[in-house]
Design a protein around this motif. Structure first.
Motif, PDB file in Angstrom:
ATOM      1  N   ARG A 200     111.004 161.970  13.768  1.00  0.00           N
ATOM      2  CA  ARG A 200     110.202 163.188  13.663  1.00  0.00           C
ATOM      3  C   ARG A 200     108.724 162.945  13.950  1.00  0.00           C
ATOM      4  NH1 ARG A 200     109.556 166.913   8.186  1.00  0.00           N
ATOM      5  NH2 ARG A 200     108.100 168.433   9.080  1.00  0.00           N
ATOM      6  N   ASN A 201     108.167 161.842  13.449  1.00  0.00           N
ATOM      7  CA  ASN A 201     106.726 161.625  13.513  1.00  0.00           C
ATOM      8  C   ASN A 201     106.269 160.735  14.667  1.00  0.00           C
ATOM      9  OD1 ASN A 201     106.257 163.129  11.072  1.00  0.00           O
ATOM     10  ND2 ASN A 201     107.008 161.364   9.922  1.00  0.00           N
ATOM     11  N   ILE A 202     107.202 159.992  15.267  1.00  0.00           N
ATOM     12  CA  ILE A 202     106.809 159.085  16.353  1.00  0.00           C
ATOM     13  C   ILE A 202     107.560 159.410  17.638  1.00  0.00           C
ATOM     14  CG2 ILE A 202     106.776 156.680  17.122  1.00  0.00           C
ATOM     15  CD1 ILE A 202     106.357 155.821  14.260  1.00  0.00           C
ATOM     16  N   THR A 203     108.889 159.308  17.574  1.00  0.00           N
ATOM     17  CA  THR A 203     109.678 159.459  18.807  1.00  0.00           C
ATOM     18  C   THR A 203     109.529 160.841  19.422  1.00  0.00           C
ATOM     19  OG1 THR A 203     111.298 157.864  17.965  1.00  0.00           O
ATOM     20  CG2 THR A 203     111.974 159.284  19.796  1.00  0.00           C
ATOM     21  N   LEU A 204     109.687 161.874  18.614  1.00  0.00           N
ATOM     22  CA  LEU A 204     109.669 163.232  19.147  1.00  0.00           C
ATOM     23  C   LEU A 204     108.317 163.615  19.745  1.00  0.00           C
ATOM     24  CD1 LEU A 204     111.521 165.635  19.548  1.00  0.00           C
ATOM     25  CD2 LEU A 204     110.787 166.512  17.327  1.00  0.00           C
ATOM     26  N   PRO A 205     107.198 163.434  19.039  1.00  0.00           N
ATOM     27  CA  PRO A 205     105.919 163.841  19.644  1.00  0.00           C
ATOM     28  C   PRO A 205     105.469 162.948  20.791  1.00  0.00           C
ATOM     29  CG  PRO A 205     105.550 162.867  17.481  1.00  0.00           C
ATOM     30  CD  PRO A 205     107.033 163.033  17.610  1.00  0.00           C
ATOM     31  N   LEU A 206     105.736 161.634  20.703  1.00  0.00           N
ATOM     32  CA  LEU A 206     105.235 160.724  21.723  1.00  0.00           C
ATOM     33  C   LEU A 206     106.142 160.647  22.957  1.00  0.00           C
ATOM     34  CD1 LEU A 206     103.787 157.806  19.567  1.00  0.00           C
ATOM     35  CD2 LEU A 206     102.638 159.800  20.552  1.00  0.00           C
ATOM     36  N   SER A 207     107.321 161.240  22.871  1.00  0.00           N
ATOM     37  CA  SER A 207     108.175 161.327  24.064  1.00  0.00           C
ATOM     38  C   SER A 207     108.021 162.685  24.738  1.00  0.00           C
ATOM     39  CB  SER A 207     109.638 161.086  23.694  1.00  0.00           C
ATOM     40  OG  SER A 207     110.099 162.073  22.787  1.00  0.00           O
ATOM     41  N   ARG A 208     106.991 163.432  24.381  1.00  0.00           N
ATOM     42  CA  ARG A 208     106.772 164.754  24.961  1.00  0.00           C
ATOM     43  C   ARG A 208     106.606 164.717  26.485  1.00  0.00           C
ATOM     44  NH1 ARG A 208     104.954 169.612  22.874  1.00  0.00           N
ATOM     45  NH2 ARG A 208     106.078 168.949  21.009  1.00  0.00           N
ATOM     46  N   PRO A 209     105.878 163.740  27.069  1.00  0.00           N
ATOM     47  CA  PRO A 209     105.809 163.710  28.545  1.00  0.00           C
ATOM     48  C   PRO A 209     107.177 163.605  29.204  1.00  0.00           C
ATOM     49  CG  PRO A 209     104.108 162.316  27.601  1.00  0.00           C
ATOM     50  CD  PRO A 209     104.994 162.731  26.459  1.00  0.00           C
ATOM     51  N   ALA A 210     108.050 162.765  28.641  1.00  0.00           N
ATOM     52  CA  ALA A 210     109.402 162.654  29.191  1.00  0.00           C
ATOM     53  C   ALA A 210     110.166 163.958  29.011  1.00  0.00           C
ATOM     54  CB  ALA A 210     110.152 161.506  28.507  1.00  0.00           C
ATOM     55  N   MET A 211     109.997 164.595  27.856  1.00  0.00           N
ATOM     56  CA  MET A 211     110.673 165.857  27.604  1.00  0.00           C
ATOM     57  C   MET A 211     110.209 166.934  28.583  1.00  0.00           C
ATOM     58  SD  MET A 211     110.791 168.116  24.082  1.00  0.00           S
ATOM     59  CE  MET A 211     111.497 166.744  23.172  1.00  0.00           C
ATOM     60  N   ASN A 212     108.900 166.989  28.832  1.00  0.00           N
ATOM     61  CA  ASN A 212     108.372 167.968  29.780  1.00  0.00           C
ATOM     62  C   ASN A 212     108.937 167.752  31.176  1.00  0.00           C
ATOM     63  OD1 ASN A 212     106.905 168.950  27.656  1.00  0.00           O
ATOM     64  ND2 ASN A 212     104.939 168.151  28.344  1.00  0.00           N
ATOM     65  N   THR A 213     109.062 166.491  31.563  1.00  0.00           N
ATOM     66  CA  THR A 213     109.632 166.178  32.876  1.00  0.00           C
ATOM     67  C   THR A 213     111.068 166.670  32.975  1.00  0.00           C
ATOM     68  OG1 THR A 213     108.223 164.213  33.071  1.00  0.00           O
ATOM     69  CG2 THR A 213     110.164 164.317  34.488  1.00  0.00           C
ATOM     70  N   VAL A 214     111.864 166.411  31.936  1.00  0.00           N
ATOM     71  CA  VAL A 214     113.265 166.846  31.931  1.00  0.00           C
ATOM     72  C   VAL A 214     113.350 168.367  31.973  1.00  0.00           C
ATOM     73  CG1 VAL A 214     115.404 166.873  30.589  1.00  0.00           C
ATOM     74  CG2 VAL A 214     114.055 164.777  30.740  1.00  0.00           C
ATOM     75  N   ILE A 215     112.507 169.042  31.191  1.00  0.00           N
ATOM     76  CA  ILE A 215     112.541 170.508  31.159  1.00  0.00           C
ATOM     77  C   ILE A 215     112.246 171.087  32.537  1.00  0.00           C
ATOM     78  CG2 ILE A 215     111.406 172.572  30.250  1.00  0.00           C
ATOM     79  CD1 ILE A 215     110.972 171.053  27.634  1.00  0.00           C
ATOM     80  N   ILE A 216     111.173 170.600  33.172  1.00  0.00           N
ATOM     81  CA  ILE A 216     110.771 171.139  34.472  1.00  0.00           C
ATOM     82  C   ILE A 216     111.831 170.867  35.537  1.00  0.00           C
ATOM     83  CG2 ILE A 216     109.106 170.924  36.344  1.00  0.00           C
ATOM     84  CD1 ILE A 216     108.080 172.551  34.034  1.00  0.00           C
ATOM     85  N   LEU A 217     112.298 169.607  35.616  1.00  0.00           N
ATOM     86  CA  LEU A 217     113.273 169.255  36.650  1.00  0.00           C
ATOM     87  C   LEU A 217     114.586 170.012  36.466  1.00  0.00           C
ATOM     88  CD1 LEU A 217     112.756 165.390  36.996  1.00  0.00           C
ATOM     89  CD2 LEU A 217     111.949 167.193  38.528  1.00  0.00           C
ATOM     90  N   SER A 218     115.085 170.067  35.235  1.00  0.00           N
ATOM     91  CA  SER A 218     116.372 170.732  35.002  1.00  0.00           C
ATOM     92  C   SER A 218     116.257 172.245  35.145  1.00  0.00           C
ATOM     93  CB  SER A 218     116.909 170.368  33.617  1.00  0.00           C
ATOM     94  OG  SER A 218     115.988 170.717  32.604  1.00  0.00           O
ATOM     95  N   PHE A 219     115.107 172.811  34.752  1.00  0.00           N
ATOM     96  CA  PHE A 219     114.929 174.258  34.881  1.00  0.00           C
ATOM     97  C   PHE A 219     114.858 174.666  36.353  1.00  0.00           C
ATOM     98  CE2 PHE A 219     112.251 178.164  34.750  1.00  0.00           C
ATOM     99  CZ  PHE A 219     113.111 178.951  34.003  1.00  0.00           C
TER     100      PHE A 219
END
Length: 289
Positions: A200-219
């Motif tokens: 919750r406090n490390i992995t989720l917020p600090l992996s936001r760039p990777a998450m944004n990439t996945v969201i944009i590419l998959s969308f």
């Protein structure tokens, strides 16, 4: 005082091949598409007709449901890829035995041909002879007509898309999670944090760039999808799985090249209008590491 670096014109020659390829295979076809979308054309002749093709395409009976299905398909597939990719990425970032083999198995569907996947799952999802319903009947569950029921056909194809594409999302998440400095985890452990606190406090917020990439590419991929839906349902039953790309292809099959070109321009505008604001919004939410 540092000497200013002189720009050497010779270095720009290395950019010319890439610039030429980009110009020939992207810029020029885009410009020509906008032009031919306002013409009646065949392979040997053309005539300028203004915005008539756009009016005809937008007046298609299945256009409303096609636009709705396109957005629903993009949201469902991108959402599931983000959730499943994140969970698999966290799991496969742990120190596990045979983790390399498991990662390769997760990524393997992404290497398969989309057409082959569509044909295979069309067989597996057959209402009476498919292996999926046969497995369900073994447990006493009556399986539905996955691709013949207008209520679930689009979702069925979307789930196949997620199965095929979640491997790429997982790899991106693994790269993002593995790049998080280990010192953060060590500091949280000293403070008594457990696995949930780390996520919750490390992995989720600090992996936001990777998450944004996945969201944009998959969308964007969901908005532009065509081959899987056409292989599995061809837009049916009825218009229940029609999307903008399948409507474009039907116009092309019928020989209305100008209308299909106008449809491609509309699809380009739709993707840009939805994806670009999403990209700007997600970039504002990124956590600087």
């Amino acid at each position: 005082m540092r000497k200013k670096m002189k720009s050497n014109p010779y270095t720009y020659f290395f950019l010319l091949p890439a610039a030429a390829v980009y110009l020939i295979f992207f810029i020029l076809p885009t410009i020509l598409s906008f032009f031919f979308s306002m013409t009646w054309w065949t392979l040997t002749d053309w005539k300028f007709i203004g915005l008539e093709n756009f009016k005809v395409f937008l007046s298609e009976p299945s256009m409303n449901i096609g636009f709705k299905n396109t957005v629903i398909y993009a949201v469902v597939t991108s959402g599931l890829k983000v959730i499943l990719g994140l969970l698999l990425g966290v799991f496969l970032s742990m120190r596990l035995r045979s983790v390399g083999f498991i990662r390769s198995m997760v990524f393997f569907p992404a290497l398969l041909s989309t057409i082959a996947v569509g044909i295979a799952f069309s067989t597996l999802m057959h209402p009476s002879q498919g292996m999926i319903n046969a497995a369900l009947s073994f447990f006493g569950v009556a399986g539905p007509d996955w691709l013949g029921d207008t209520k679930i056909a689009l979702l069925s194809v979307a789930l196949v898309d997620v199965w095929k594409g979640v491997g790429i999302a997982t790899v991106i998440f693994i790269a993002g999670i593995m790049s998080i400095p280990q010192e953060y985890h060590e500091a949280l452990s000293i403070d008594g944090g457990n696995a949930w606190h780390r996520f919750r406090n490390i992995t989720l917020p600090l992996s936001r760039p990777a998450m944004n990439t996945v969201i944009i590419l998959s969308f964007i991929g969901g908005l532009r999808t065509f081959d899987l839906i056409w292989t599995m349902t061809k837009g049916g039953p009825g218009f229940s799985t029609d999307i903008i790309a399948s409507i474009i292809y039907k116009q092309y099959q019928a020989g209305f090249y100008g209308i299909s070109t106008a449809g491609n321009v509309i699809l380009f505008i739709v993707v840009a209008a939805l994806a670009f604001p999403l990209y700007l919004y997600l970039n504002r939410k990124e956590v600087d590491m």
